[in-house]
Design a protein around this motif. Structure first.
Motif, short mmCIF file in Angstrom:
data_model
loop_
_atom_site.label_atom_id
_atom_site.label_comp_id
_atom_site.label_asym_id
_atom_site.label_seq_id
_atom_site.Cartn_x
_atom_site.Cartn_y
_atom_site.Cartn_z
N ASN A 85 -6.66 1.83 7.75
CA ASN A 85 -5.78 1.98 8.94
C ASN A 85 -4.89 1.17 8.91
O ASN A 85 -3.75 0.59 9.97
CB ASN A 85 -6.82 0.01 8.88
N ILE A 86 -4.06 0.75 7.20
CA ILE A 86 -2.75 0.21 7.26
C ILE A 86 -2.03 1.35 7.73
O ILE A 86 -0.45 1.46 8.33
CB ILE A 86 -2.64 -0.45 6.35
N LEU A 87 -2.89 2.42 6.71
CA LEU A 87 -1.65 3.93 7.60
C LEU A 87 -1.51 4.16 8.89
O LEU A 87 -0.51 4.76 9.89
CB LEU A 87 -2.31 5.07 6.66
N ALA A 88 -3.09 4.38 9.95
CA ALA A 88 -3.17 4.48 11.03
C ALA A 88 -2.02 3.14 11.74
O ALA A 88 -1.77 4.11 13.06
CB ALA A 88 -4.74 4.03 11.47
N ASN A 89 -1.78 2.18 11.54
CA ASN A 89 -1.33 1.53 11.78
C ASN A 89 0.79 1.55 11.66
O ASN A 89 1.49 1.52 12.11
CB ASN A 89 -1.02 -0.51 11.34
N HIS A 90 0.88 2.65 10.83
CA HIS A 90 2.42 2.86 10.41
C HIS A 90 2.32 4.46 10.11
O HIS A 90 2.37 4.98 8.97
CB HIS A 90 2.48 2.07 9.40
N ARG A 91 1.93 5.44 11.43
CA ARG A 91 1.57 6.62 11.31
C ARG A 91 2.66 7.17 10.58
O ARG A 91 2.43 8.62 9.86
CB ARG A 91 1.01 7.21 12.48
N ALA A 92 3.63 7.07 10.47
CA ALA A 92 5.06 7.96 10.52
C ALA A 92 4.83 7.96 8.65
O ALA A 92 5.33 8.64 7.92
CB ALA A 92 6.32 6.84 10.23
N TRP A 93 4.03 6.63 8.06
CA TRP A 93 4.15 6.47 6.65
C TRP A 93 2.99 8.05 6.27
O TRP A 93 2.81 8.61 4.73
CB TRP A 93 3.30 5.47 5.88
N ASP A 95 -9.78 8.03 13.84
CA ASP A 95 -9.67 7.97 15.28
C ASP A 95 -8.56 7.85 14.94
O ASP A 95 -7.31 8.00 15.88
CB ASP A 95 -10.13 7.75 16.43
N ARG A 96 -7.96 6.75 14.95
CA ARG A 96 -7.41 5.51 14.28
C ARG A 96 -5.84 6.30 13.78
O ARG A 96 -4.44 6.02 14.51
CB ARG A 96 -7.49 3.89 14.25
N LEU A 97 -6.12 6.50 12.86
CA LEU A 97 -5.03 7.40 11.97
C LEU A 97 -5.17 8.65 12.81
O LEU A 97 -3.73 8.91 12.50
CB LEU A 97 -6.13 8.00 10.61
N VAL A 115 0.57 -0.96 -0.13
CA VAL A 115 -0.07 0.12 -0.33
C VAL A 115 0.62 1.05 -0.21
O VAL A 115 0.60 2.25 -0.98
CB VAL A 115 -0.51 0.09 1.02
N ILE A 116 1.84 1.72 0.27
CA ILE A 116 2.78 2.69 1.05
C ILE A 116 3.33 2.70 -0.32
O ILE A 116 4.02 4.44 -0.98
CB ILE A 116 3.62 3.09 2.28
#
Length: 504
Positions: A357-365, A383-385, A338-339
């Motif tokens: 949700n993937i971006l929320a789990n890898h917020r540095a991205w 909220d997760r993001l 995805v990234i």
């Protein structure tokens, strides 16, 4: 429709008084006439009415309405709260007019102790305690009165805004101390708090009454919030040229679906096609091949090398818009893909569902996202993001505004009155849609529609505006025919052509 802050509402009143010109008391009389007509349209004169009026101009409105209702034969008992021995000039004038009219059943001015009247299901309560100028939670005797009103079975109509509710931020308000109205008659324009989900239990049915405040001020004054109107959308729908062909109508790519979630890919693809795009390519895991070929024969399949999930970024050189996320899953290989996809894609992008949700789990991205990207989270996804839970809808909206500025992204915070947060800090609310759309797959159809509009040639901001309006309008058309309870996401796609026809 512009949504003004409480300070701007005060300015609008003042501007109208100066420029019309009209006296403040005459403007209040005009508002009271509109309020009275609206109340009489809902309740006949055989209902006993109890009026609670505060010491300010909201109370002045309530007193004027009491006088007018009494003149039309309503049985009115009025309680005016003057605990600090100070009424606004307009409130004092309407108190005197009410007493002189001598037509109401009872008038009580409370300066100290208050013995509340009995309220039953046969009563109508008119709440005129506090209006749009309130800037702190109610306390003391007023909070006790509000709780008394709320625990009763009486019908309640609030003037302008339920007492205790503030126009914008109610994050740290005391919720028990806000009137729960059955009907709110707001003057001239909706207030921001009326568009937020956590305040709906106080608003009840909402009616906006035009009291002819200055259109010059309204048209010239900039504001941060607005509600989209039908004409805003009609003027933005692109014409379809007679000599168009599939090569000139754009190509969209959807990266969607995983094993067991092929339905998300089907829904987003069908919606994308119905948005008017020339060609739609779908990149999906191999095990979805038969399902997609049968369900959406109009789409062109691209098979991932993996059987069950998206695993590698794909070329987008010949693509006009990308939609990514519906039913994608959150495997680590998928996250990396995805990234990589977001970094290498040069066309406009819509990010939804599992991609969020993937971006929320890898917020540095998030710092790697291209400017102009479109994100379509529902509240929990946002909220997760963002990385923190929100204490209110207003707080979440302000976070979304902030994030859209930082990322220079378009963020559609989904819900009733979905909020489009623009990179410049402005917010545009969508008025279409209904609770029947609270069903799995509705977000997938929105992703497909916006992606199709982007590929079709719409600018990003207009694809968001038109897309969410059409999406909700199709839902409204579906609900009219099918009802809200039985509405499913594929119904939105079925009614999308009719939505286009009625808005074109």
């Amino acid at each position: 429709m512009k949504i003004f802050t409480s300070a701007q509402i005060h300015e609008l009143d003042k501007y109208t008084i100066e420029k019309e010109p009209i006296s403040s008391i005459d403007l209040m009389e005009r508002a009271a006439k509109a309020l009275t007509r609206a109340i009489e349209a809902e309740w006949s004169a055989d209902i006993p009415v109890v009026v609670f009026a505060g010491p300010g101009n909201n109370g002045g409105d309530a007193l004027a309405v009491s006088r007018m209702l009494a003149a039309d034969g309503y049985q009115i008992a009025v309680y005016l709260f003057n605990v600090h021995n100070h009424l606004s000039e307009e409130c004092a004038t309407n108190k005197q007019r009410l007493i002189e009219a001598n037509k109401i059943k009872a008038f009580t001015e409370i300066t100290m102790n208050f013995d509340p009247p009995e309220l039953s299901k046969d009563n109508l309560v008119i709440d005129g305690l506090f209006g749009s100028g309130l800037n702190k939670p109610l306390s003391g005797g007023f909070s006790a009165l509000v709780r008394y009103i709320n625990q009763s079975s009486a019908k309640v109509v609030s003037i302008d805004i339920p007492s205790g509710l503030m126009c914008e931020d109610n994050t740290y308000n005391i919720r028990q101390n806000i009137v729960k109205a059955d009907l709110t008659l707001t003057l001239q324009q909706k207030k921001l708090s009326m568009l937020l989900a956590d305040n709906q239990c106080y608003i009840g049915q909402l009616k906006v009454l035009d009291i002819h405040l200055s259109q010059e001020y309204i048209s010239q004054k900039d504001c941060e919030y607005k509600v989209l109107e039908e004409n805003d959308i009609k003027s933005r729908i692109l014409p379809r040229k007679d000599f168009s062909h599939k090569g000139t109508m754009g190509s969209a790519l959807l990266i969607a679906g995983s094993y067991g979630m092929a339905g998300a890919a089907v829904l987003s693809t069908k919606a994308c096609l119905r948005a008017g795009v020339g060609k739609v390519y779908v990149h999906t895991p191999r095990r979805n091949y038969n399902i997609m070929q049968i369900a959406v024969p109009e789409a062109v399949m691209q098979m991932d090398r993996e059987e069950n999930y998206f695993s590698e970024a794909v070329d987008t050189h010949d693509i006009d818009a990308l939609g990514i996320g519906p039913g994608l899953g959150q495997q680590e290989d998928t996250a990396i893909a995805v990234i990589a996809q977001l970094r290498r894609t040069g066309c406009p992008i819509v990010v939804d569902a599992d991609a969020i949700n993937i971006l929320a789990n890898h917020r540095a991205w998030l710092q790697q996202l291209p400017a102009g990207i479109i994100l379509t989270p529902h509240p929990k996804e946002f909220d997760r993001l963002y990385g923190t839970m929100s204490n209110s809808c207003y707080e979440r909206l302000e976070k979304a505004r902030k994030l859209s500025k930082v990322l220079q992204a378009y963020i559609i915070l989904k819900g009733h009155y979905s909020a489009l947060c623009l990179p410049d800090g402005h917010v545009e609310f969508n008025p279409t849609g209904n609770s029947g759309m609270a069903t799995a797959g509705s977000g997938d159809t929105l992703t497909g529609i916006i992606t199709g509009l982007l590929a079709r040639g719409y600018k990003s901001v207009d694809a968001c505006r038109v897309g969410m309006y059409l999406h909700g309008y199709a839902g409204d058309l579906a609900a009219q025919e099918l009802g809200k309870e039985s509405l499913i996401a594929s119904d939105l796609i079925q009614y999308l052509p009719q939505a286009f026809i009625e808005l074109s």
